[in-house]
Design an enzyme around this catalytic site. Structure first.
Site, PDB file in Angstrom:
ATOM      1  N   SER A   1       0.830  -1.207   0.000  1.00  0.00           N
ATOM      2  CA  SER A   1       0.000   0.000   0.000  1.00  0.00           C
ATOM      3  C   SER A   1       0.863   1.255   0.000  1.00  0.00           C
ATOM      4  O   SER A   1       0.545   2.241  -0.684  1.00  0.00           O
ATOM      5  CB  SER A   1      -0.947   0.004   1.207  1.00  0.00           C
ATOM      6  OG  SER A   1      -0.233  -0.126   2.425  1.00  0.00           O
ATOM      7  N   TYR A   2       1.947   1.226   0.749  1.00  0.00           N
ATOM      8  CA  TYR A   2       2.851   2.375   0.792  1.00  0.00           C
ATOM      9  C   TYR A   2       3.515   2.594  -0.572  1.00  0.00           C
ATOM     10  O   TYR A   2       3.560   3.722  -1.078  1.00  0.00           O
ATOM     11  CB  TYR A   2       3.919   2.151   1.867  1.00  0.00           C
ATOM     12  CG  TYR A   2       4.857   3.317   2.051  1.00  0.00           C
ATOM     13  CD1 TYR A   2       4.502   4.409   2.837  1.00  0.00           C
ATOM     14  CD2 TYR A   2       6.117   3.336   1.453  1.00  0.00           C
ATOM     15  CE1 TYR A   2       5.367   5.486   3.021  1.00  0.00           C
ATOM     16  CE2 TYR A   2       6.987   4.395   1.622  1.00  0.00           C
ATOM     17  CZ  TYR A   2       6.608   5.471   2.411  1.00  0.00           C
ATOM     18  OH  TYR A   2       7.463   6.530   2.575  1.00  0.00           O
ATOM     19  N   ALA A   3       4.007   1.513  -1.176  1.00  0.00           N
ATOM     20  CA  ALA A   3       4.661   1.632  -2.478  1.00  0.00           C
ATOM     21  C   ALA A   3       3.696   2.165  -3.526  1.00  0.00           C
ATOM     22  O   ALA A   3       4.046   3.047  -4.325  1.00  0.00           O
ATOM     23  CB  ALA A   3       5.225   0.279  -2.912  1.00  0.00           C
TER      24      ALA A   3
ATOM     25  N   SER B   1       0.993   3.978  -3.035  1.00  0.00           N
ATOM     26  CA  SER B   1       0.649   5.379  -2.753  1.00  0.00           C
ATOM     27  C   SER B   1       1.773   6.325  -3.146  1.00  0.00           C
ATOM     28  O   SER B   1       1.534   7.394  -3.715  1.00  0.00           O
ATOM     29  CB  SER B   1       0.295   5.557  -1.280  1.00  0.00           C
ATOM     30  OG  SER B   1       1.415   5.370  -0.429  1.00  0.00           O
ATOM     31  N   LYS B   2       3.008   5.946  -2.871  1.00  0.00           N
ATOM     32  CA  LYS B   2       4.132   6.829  -3.185  1.00  0.00           C
ATOM     33  C   LYS B   2       4.437   6.864  -4.682  1.00  0.00           C
ATOM     34  O   LYS B   2       4.907   7.876  -5.203  1.00  0.00           O
ATOM     35  CB  LYS B   2       5.363   6.400  -2.385  1.00  0.00           C
ATOM     36  CG  LYS B   2       5.261   6.718  -0.893  1.00  0.00           C
ATOM     37  CD  LYS B   2       5.110   8.211  -0.635  1.00  0.00           C
ATOM     38  CE  LYS B   2       5.138   8.546   0.841  1.00  0.00           C
ATOM     39  NZ  LYS B   2       5.063  10.017   1.089  1.00  0.00           N
TER      40      LYS B   2
END
Length: 254
Positions: A158-160, A162-163
């Site tokens: 999810s972080y990857a 989003s970024k």
């Protein structure tokens, strides 16, 4: 004089995720260059350390709390800030969160919270405050991207995602707004000694692997972002649009 281009005297900068880490370093750095600060964090104290630092420099600090994963709270924040501060010259979209779980076990709740906080809220803030900058034909907007804007990472899908989306927002906004005098750019931090990397730094094997790949041979610090932030917020970067500056100790060049 060239150094005058870096001065932010008379400017108001809004910094999200200002309570600690990179955001705190950016807020203090902008204040050192002369800007007054509007600071936002989900857990900002009434008299925070970042407020004390900014005010010790002779600049004003106005703090707000907001959980960026709550869409209604975000719109309420925007309305309140606009009422209290009609002119924001600089917007730093720095707030973010990370939740670690292997992709096969990554729950919907984690995905939704991270994407809403890191991507959707940043889009909405930029659209709403950027609209005012467009009307004035002047403004600076900076997104905090990540190494994982370019790499997939491990256990942080999810972080990857989003970024990676934030990286595209930098270019999408810049393509539309550069001709109207609004500069939109990004900073991509590498491995920085903040709360987000605490688990990695406390894992001896993982920490060793990371440090071995960083040519600079050390974890970054929030203070490493002061100069970059001042540059992208100042007149010195007026011809910079849609760019992402790597602040990674050389990681991506390895």
């Amino acid at each position: 004089m060239i150094l005058d281009q870096f001065k932010l005297t008379g400017k108001t900068a809004m910094v999200t995720g200002c309570r600690r880490g990179i955001g705190r370093g950016i807020a203090v750095g902008l204040a050192e260059a002369g800007a007054d600060i509007i600071g936002i964090s989900a857990t900002l104290e009434d008299k925070s350390e970042v407020q004390n630092e900014v005010e010790s420099l002779g600049r004003s600090f106005h703090g707000y709390r907001c959980d960026f994963s709550d869409r209604a709270a975000l719109y309420s924040l925007i309305a309140e800030v606009k009422r209290n501060h009609p002119k924001i010259d600089i917007l730093f979209n720095n707030a973010g969160t990370i939740l670690r779980k292997p992709a096969a076990e990554h729950p919907d709740e984690s995905w939704d919270k991270v994407v809403e906080t890191n991507l959707s809220a940043q889009f909405i803030l930029t659209r709403e405050f950027g609209r005012d900058m467009l009307a004035r034909k002047q403004g600076k907007i900076v997104f905090t991207c990540s190494l994982l804007s370019f790499q997939g990472g491990i256990n942080v899908p999810s972080y990857a995602a989003s970024k990676a989306g934030v990286k595209e927002l930098v270019m999408a906004f810049a393509n539309e707004w550069a001709s109207s005098g609004v500069c939109v750019n990004g900073i991509a931090p590498g491995y920085i000694a903040t709360d987000n990397t605490k688990a990695l730094r406390e894992n001896p094997e993982r920490s060793r692997q990371i440090l071995e790949r960083i040519p600079a041979g050390r974890w970054g610090t929030p203070e490493d972002f002061k100069g970059i932030a001042i540059f992208l917020a100042s007149g010195a970067s007026d011809y910079i649009h849609g760019s992402i500056i790597m602040a990674d100790g050389g990681w991506m060049g390895r």
